[in-house]
Design a protein around this motif. Structure first.
Motif, PDB file in Angstrom:
ATOM      1  N   PHE A 184      -5.708  15.442  42.089  1.00  0.00           N
ATOM      2  CA  PHE A 184      -4.772  15.120  41.021  1.00  0.00           C
ATOM      3  C   PHE A 184      -4.725  13.624  40.698  1.00  0.00           C
ATOM      4  O   PHE A 184      -4.049  13.220  39.770  1.00  0.00           O
ATOM      5  CB  PHE A 184      -3.361  15.570  41.408  1.00  0.00           C
ATOM      6  N   SER A 185      -5.426  12.801  41.455  1.00  0.00           N
ATOM      7  CA  SER A 185      -5.248  11.360  41.358  1.00  0.00           C
ATOM      8  C   SER A 185      -5.565  10.802  39.975  1.00  0.00           C
ATOM      9  O   SER A 185      -4.951   9.839  39.523  1.00  0.00           O
ATOM     10  CB  SER A 185      -6.095  10.646  42.415  1.00  0.00           C
ATOM     11  N   LYS A 186      -6.521  11.401  39.268  1.00  0.00           N
ATOM     12  CA  LYS A 186      -6.891  10.892  37.952  1.00  0.00           C
ATOM     13  C   LYS A 186      -5.907  11.319  36.869  1.00  0.00           C
ATOM     14  O   LYS A 186      -5.946  10.822  35.756  1.00  0.00           O
ATOM     15  CB  LYS A 186      -8.300  11.371  37.591  1.00  0.00           C
ATOM     16  N   LEU A 187      -5.029  12.257  37.183  1.00  0.00           N
ATOM     17  CA  LEU A 187      -4.098  12.789  36.191  1.00  0.00           C
ATOM     18  C   LEU A 187      -2.747  12.102  36.254  1.00  0.00           C
ATOM     19  O   LEU A 187      -1.932  12.267  35.357  1.00  0.00           O
ATOM     20  CB  LEU A 187      -3.918  14.295  36.400  1.00  0.00           C
ATOM     21  N   GLY A 188      -2.490  11.326  37.301  1.00  0.00           N
ATOM     22  CA  GLY A 188      -1.187  10.709  37.460  1.00  0.00           C
ATOM     23  C   GLY A 188      -0.216  11.679  38.087  1.00  0.00           C
ATOM     24  O   GLY A 188       0.095  12.714  37.511  1.00  0.00           O
ATOM     25  N   GLY A 189       0.272  11.376  39.293  1.00  0.00           N
ATOM     26  CA  GLY A 189       1.160  12.304  39.979  1.00  0.00           C
ATOM     27  C   GLY A 189       0.370  13.333  40.752  1.00  0.00           C
ATOM     28  O   GLY A 189      -0.789  13.608  40.448  1.00  0.00           O
ATOM     29  N   GLY A 190       0.982  13.909  41.761  1.00  0.00           N
ATOM     30  CA  GLY A 190       0.290  14.863  42.619  1.00  0.00           C
ATOM     31  C   GLY A 190       0.749  16.289  42.397  1.00  0.00           C
ATOM     32  O   GLY A 190       1.343  16.619  41.368  1.00  0.00           O
ATOM     33  N   PRO A 191       0.495  17.183  43.359  1.00  0.00           N
ATOM     34  CA  PRO A 191       0.858  18.602  43.208  1.00  0.00           C
ATOM     35  C   PRO A 191       2.353  18.830  43.037  1.00  0.00           C
ATOM     36  O   PRO A 191       2.761  19.813  42.427  1.00  0.00           O
ATOM     37  CB  PRO A 191       0.322  19.251  44.487  1.00  0.00           C
ATOM     38  N   LEU A 192       3.181  17.925  43.570  1.00  0.00           N
ATOM     39  CA  LEU A 192       4.628  18.060  43.378  1.00  0.00           C
ATOM     40  C   LEU A 192       4.978  17.988  41.901  1.00  0.00           C
ATOM     41  O   LEU A 192       5.786  18.772  41.397  1.00  0.00           O
ATOM     42  CB  LEU A 192       5.364  16.963  44.151  1.00  0.00           C
ATOM     43  N   LEU A 193       4.371  17.055  41.196  1.00  0.00           N
ATOM     44  CA  LEU A 193       4.652  16.884  39.768  1.00  0.00           C
ATOM     45  C   LEU A 193       3.981  17.947  38.926  1.00  0.00           C
ATOM     46  O   LEU A 193       4.569  18.494  37.989  1.00  0.00           O
ATOM     47  CB  LEU A 193       4.206  15.493  39.315  1.00  0.00           C
ATOM     48  N   HIS A 194       2.735  18.296  39.270  1.00  0.00           N
ATOM     49  CA  HIS A 194       1.966  19.183  38.398  1.00  0.00           C
ATOM     50  C   HIS A 194       2.212  20.664  38.656  1.00  0.00           C
ATOM     51  O   HIS A 194       2.178  21.466  37.724  1.00  0.00           O
ATOM     52  CB  HIS A 194       0.469  18.867  38.525  1.00  0.00           C
ATOM     53  N   LEU A 217       6.658  13.061  52.374  1.00  0.00           N
ATOM     54  CA  LEU A 217       5.380  13.308  51.721  1.00  0.00           C
ATOM     55  C   LEU A 217       4.251  13.034  52.696  1.00  0.00           C
ATOM     56  O   LEU A 217       4.319  12.095  53.492  1.00  0.00           O
ATOM     57  CB  LEU A 217       5.203  12.427  50.473  1.00  0.00           C
ATOM     58  N   GLU A 218       3.216  13.854  52.621  1.00  0.00           N
ATOM     59  CA  GLU A 218       2.013  13.647  53.420  1.00  0.00           C
ATOM     60  C   GLU A 218       0.861  13.314  52.470  1.00  0.00           C
ATOM     61  O   GLU A 218       0.714  13.942  51.422  1.00  0.00           O
ATOM     62  CB  GLU A 218       1.674  14.901  54.225  1.00  0.00           C
ATOM     63  N   SER A 219       0.057  12.324  52.826  1.00  0.00           N
ATOM     64  CA  SER A 219      -1.058  11.900  51.987  1.00  0.00           C
ATOM     65  C   SER A 219      -2.331  11.850  52.807  1.00  0.00           C
ATOM     66  O   SER A 219      -2.292  11.555  54.010  1.00  0.00           O
ATOM     67  CB  SER A 219      -0.781  10.513  51.397  1.00  0.00           C
ATOM     68  N   PRO A 220      -3.486  12.157  52.165  1.00  0.00           N
ATOM     69  CA  PRO A 220      -4.743  12.122  52.913  1.00  0.00           C
ATOM     70  C   PRO A 220      -5.111  10.722  53.395  1.00  0.00           C
ATOM     71  O   PRO A 220      -5.804  10.568  54.386  1.00  0.00           O
ATOM     72  CB  PRO A 220      -5.767  12.663  51.909  1.00  0.00           C
ATOM     73  N   LYS A 221      -4.653   9.711  52.685  1.00  0.00           N
ATOM     74  CA  LYS A 221      -4.860   8.344  53.128  1.00  0.00           C
ATOM     75  C   LYS A 221      -3.791   7.459  52.515  1.00  0.00           C
ATOM     76  O   LYS A 221      -3.088   7.855  51.581  1.00  0.00           O
ATOM     77  CB  LYS A 221      -6.256   7.846  52.748  1.00  0.00           C
ATOM     78  N   LYS A 222      -3.663   6.253  53.005  1.00  0.00           N
ATOM     79  CA  LYS A 222      -2.607   5.355  52.579  1.00  0.00           C
ATOM     80  C   LYS A 222      -2.671   5.093  51.073  1.00  0.00           C
ATOM     81  O   LYS A 222      -3.736   4.869  50.516  1.00  0.00           O
ATOM     82  CB  LYS A 222      -2.705   4.031  53.349  1.00  0.00           C
ATOM     83  N   ASN A 223      -1.498   5.155  50.441  1.00  0.00           N
ATOM     84  CA  ASN A 223      -1.343   4.858  49.012  1.00  0.00           C
ATOM     85  C   ASN A 223      -2.042   5.853  48.090  1.00  0.00           C
ATOM     86  O   ASN A 223      -2.276   5.573  46.911  1.00  0.00           O
ATOM     87  CB  ASN A 223      -1.837   3.443  48.692  1.00  0.00           C
ATOM     88  N   SER A 224      -2.401   7.050  48.596  1.00  0.00           N
ATOM     89  CA  SER A 224      -3.005   8.058  47.736  1.00  0.00           C
ATOM     90  C   SER A 224      -1.938   9.062  47.307  1.00  0.00           C
ATOM     91  O   SER A 224      -0.824   9.074  47.827  1.00  0.00           O
ATOM     92  CB  SER A 224      -4.141   8.780  48.459  1.00  0.00           C
ATOM     93  N   ILE A 225      -2.299   9.903  46.352  1.00  0.00           N
ATOM     94  CA  ILE A 225      -1.397  10.962  45.905  1.00  0.00           C
ATOM     95  C   ILE A 225      -1.142  11.925  47.058  1.00  0.00           C
ATOM     96  O   ILE A 225      -2.003  12.169  47.893  1.00  0.00           O
ATOM     97  CB  ILE A 225      -2.024  11.707  44.713  1.00  0.00           C
ATOM     98  N   VAL A 241      18.835  24.027  49.703  1.00  0.00           N
ATOM     99  CA  VAL A 241      17.586  24.350  49.024  1.00  0.00           C
ATOM    100  C   VAL A 241      16.445  23.650  49.745  1.00  0.00           C
ATOM    101  O   VAL A 241      16.503  22.429  49.976  1.00  0.00           O
ATOM    102  CB  VAL A 241      17.617  23.903  47.549  1.00  0.00           C
ATOM    103  N   PHE A 242      15.408  24.401  50.078  1.00  0.00           N
ATOM    104  CA  PHE A 242      14.256  23.844  50.776  1.00  0.00           C
ATOM    105  C   PHE A 242      13.011  24.024  49.910  1.00  0.00           C
ATOM    106  O   PHE A 242      12.719  25.126  49.447  1.00  0.00           O
ATOM    107  CB  PHE A 242      14.084  24.526  52.128  1.00  0.00           C
ATOM    108  N   LEU A 243      12.299  22.941  49.700  1.00  0.00           N
ATOM    109  CA  LEU A 243      11.125  22.936  48.822  1.00  0.00           C
ATOM    110  C   LEU A 243       9.897  22.528  49.619  1.00  0.00           C
ATOM    111  O   LEU A 243       9.925  21.540  50.358  1.00  0.00           O
ATOM    112  CB  LEU A 243      11.343  21.953  47.671  1.00  0.00           C
ATOM    113  N   ASP A 244       8.816  23.277  49.457  1.00  0.00           N
ATOM    114  CA  ASP A 244       7.557  22.975  50.136  1.00  0.00           C
ATOM    115  C   ASP A 244       6.432  23.140  49.117  1.00  0.00           C
ATOM    116  O   ASP A 244       6.198  24.245  48.627  1.00  0.00           O
ATOM    117  CB  ASP A 244       7.358  23.929  51.318  1.00  0.00           C
ATOM    118  N   VAL A 245       5.761  22.030  48.793  1.00  0.00           N
ATOM    119  CA  VAL A 245       4.666  22.045  47.817  1.00  0.00           C
ATOM    120  C   VAL A 245       3.438  21.436  48.471  1.00  0.00           C
ATOM    121  O   VAL A 245       3.497  20.320  48.994  1.00  0.00           O
ATOM    122  CB  VAL A 245       5.018  21.243  46.551  1.00  0.00           C
ATOM    123  N   ALA A 246       2.320  22.146  48.458  1.00  0.00           N
ATOM    124  CA  ALA A 246       1.139  21.640  49.157  1.00  0.00           C
ATOM    125  C   ALA A 246      -0.125  22.302  48.653  1.00  0.00           C
ATOM    126  O   ALA A 246      -0.096  23.359  48.017  1.00  0.00           O
ATOM    127  CB  ALA A 246       1.270  21.879  50.670  1.00  0.00           C
TER     128      ALA A 246
END
Length: 346
Positions: A184-194, A217-225, A241-246
Motif C-alpha cells: 500500500f505504500s505507493k497509495l498513501g496510507g496502509g491497510p487500516l485506511l484502505h 501498529l506493526e510495520s515490516p520495517k521502521k517508518n514503513s506503512i 470495541v476491538f479492531l484488528d486489521v492486517a
C-alpha cells in the motif's frame, strides 16, 4: 410521462468501477458501471463518459461495456469535464480522491459519489467539505455496507434494543497481502485506511463516534506503512470495541462479531449468523447461545448494496428524499478515528 435521467460520468475505470463485474461469484451489480448498465440503472441514470489516465483501462472498459471512454491527464486541473453533468463518480486510487473531488466541484458538478476513503487525511476531507459547502455540492462516500439490507437489519435491531443491550463488538479485516506495508505504500496510507475504513465506518454507524482507549501498529520495517493495526475503543454508552486489521493471511475476511446481553450476531463476507440465549442443553442451570434465523432477515436475493446507494442518490437528486447516509461529516469523524490510531504508532 418519460422519467428524467441523471447524467453521470465515471472517473477512474478500475476494479470497483468496472472490472469486478467480471467476477462470476459476486452478486450483480457489484460495480458502479454495473449499476448504470443494469435495467434498473438505465431507467434512472444516463451514462455519458468514462475517464481514466491509462489507455489499457479505457480500452478494457470500452470493450466490455461498449461505451465511450476518454484518456485524460493525471492532473485534474488540465481536464475539462462535460457540460450538464449531474453526478460524477470518483473511483480513482485513493491518493487522487481529494484533487478530483475539488476539481469536479469547481467544474460545477452538483453531486459526487466518492469511493472510500474520501481523502487520505482528515484535513483533506475538511478541504473538500469547505469547498462543497461553498458550492452547495452534495457528496456521498461509498461505504457500501451501510446500504446493504442485511447490515441495515442488524443495525435497526440493535438500535431499537430488539436484540438486547449491546455489550461488545469485535471487528476484523484480514487480507492476503503478504507484505501489506509495502503493497500500500505507493497509495498513501496502509491497510487500516484502505480496508479497515469499512469496519471503522460500521462501528461509527452503529455506535456513533467512540473514543480511542489504546492502539498499536506493526510495520515490516521502521517508518514503513503498517502491516497490522489493533485498537481498543469505547463508545459513549460504554460499549467496548476491538479492531484488528492486517495482511499476511492466506485468505480475505471481513467480520463483525457483536455481543449483547441476550444475543450474538456475526456479520461477515461469508454470511450472517444469529444466536440467542436459551436454556442450556449442555449445562444444568445455565443458558447457552443457540443458532437461529430471524424470520424478518432479508433474503440474499433481495440484498444489493450498490443498488441501495444509487437509489438514495437518485431519490435525493429528484427531490423525493432529503436525508443522506454516510455524510461527509461522518467520514471526517471516521478519518479522525483512523488517524488517532496512527498517532499511537509505537
Amino acid at each position: 410521462m418519460k422519467r428524467s435521467k441523471i447524467k453521470t460520468i465515471l472517473i477512474g475505470l478500475g476494479r470497483i468501477c468496472s472490472s469486478l463485474e467480471e467476477d462470476p461469484f459476486r452478486k450483480k451489480p457489484c460495480t458502479h458501471m454495473g449499476v448504470l448498465a443494469s435495467e434498473w440503472g438505465k431507467d434512472r441514470f444516463e451514462f455519458v463518459l468514462g475517464l481514466d489516465t491509462k489507455s489499457e483501462k479505457c480500452e478494457s472498459f470500452q470493450s466490455f461495456w461498449k461505451e465511450k471512454t476518454e484518456i485524460i491527464s493525471s492532473d485534474p486541473t488540465k481536464v475539462t469535464l462535460p457540460k450538464s453533468i449531474q453526478l460524477a463518480v470518483i473511483s480513482t486510487p485513493s491518493a487522487y480522491h481529494e484533487e478530483w473531488a475539488k476539481h469536479c466541484i469547481r467544474q460545477g458538478i452538483p453531486n459526487l459519489l466518492i469511493e472510500k476513503p474520501v481523502a487520505l487525511t482528515e484535513s483533506g476531507a475538511k478541504r473538500i467539505q469547505k469547498l462543497a459547502k461553498k458550492n452547495n455540492t452534495r457528496i456521498w462516500i461509498n461505504h457500501e455496507r451501510r446500504y446493504h439490507p442485511s447490515y441495515q437489519y442488524v443495525r435497526d435491531q440493535l438500535t431499537t434494543g430488539k436484540l438486547g443491550n449491546l455489550k461488545s463488538l469485535r471487528a476484523s479485516v484480514f487480507t492476503s497481502a503478504k507484505n501489506p506495508g509495502l503493497a500500500f505504500s505507493k497509495l498513501g496510507g496502509g491497510p487500516l485506511l484502505h480496508d479497515g475504513t469499512h469496519a471503522v465506518d460500521l462501528i461509527h454507524w452503529i455506535l456513533g463516534k467512540p473514543k480511542l482507549v489504546d492502539a498499536k501498529l506493526e510495520s515490516p520495517k521502521k517508518n514503513s506503512i503498517e502491516s497490522r493495526a489493533v485498537a481498543w475503543f469505547r463508545s459513549k454508552s460504554g460499549v467496548d470495541v476491538f479492531l484488528d486489521v492486517a495482511g499476511e493471511r492466506d485468505y480475505f475476511q471481513f467480520e463483525l462479531d457483536i455481543h449483547t446481553d441476550t444475543h450474538r450476531i456475526i456479520c461477515s463476507n461469508d454470511g450472517f449468523q444469529f444466536y440467542q440465549s436459551e436454556t442450556s442443553k449442555l449445562y444444568k442451570g445455565f443458558r447457552s447461545l443457540v443458532p437461529y434465523l430471524p424470520p424478518q432477515f432479508p433474503k440474499p436475493e433481495t440484498a444489493n448494496a450498490f443498488i441501495g446507494i444509487y437509489d438514495e442518490i437518485f431519490q435525493v437528486i429528484m427531490g423525493n428524499k432529503n436525508t443522506m447516509e454516510g455524510t461527509l461529516s461522518d467520514n471526517i469523524e471516521i478519518l479522525n478515528l483512523i488517524e488517532s490510531i496512527y498517532r499511537r504508532k509505537q
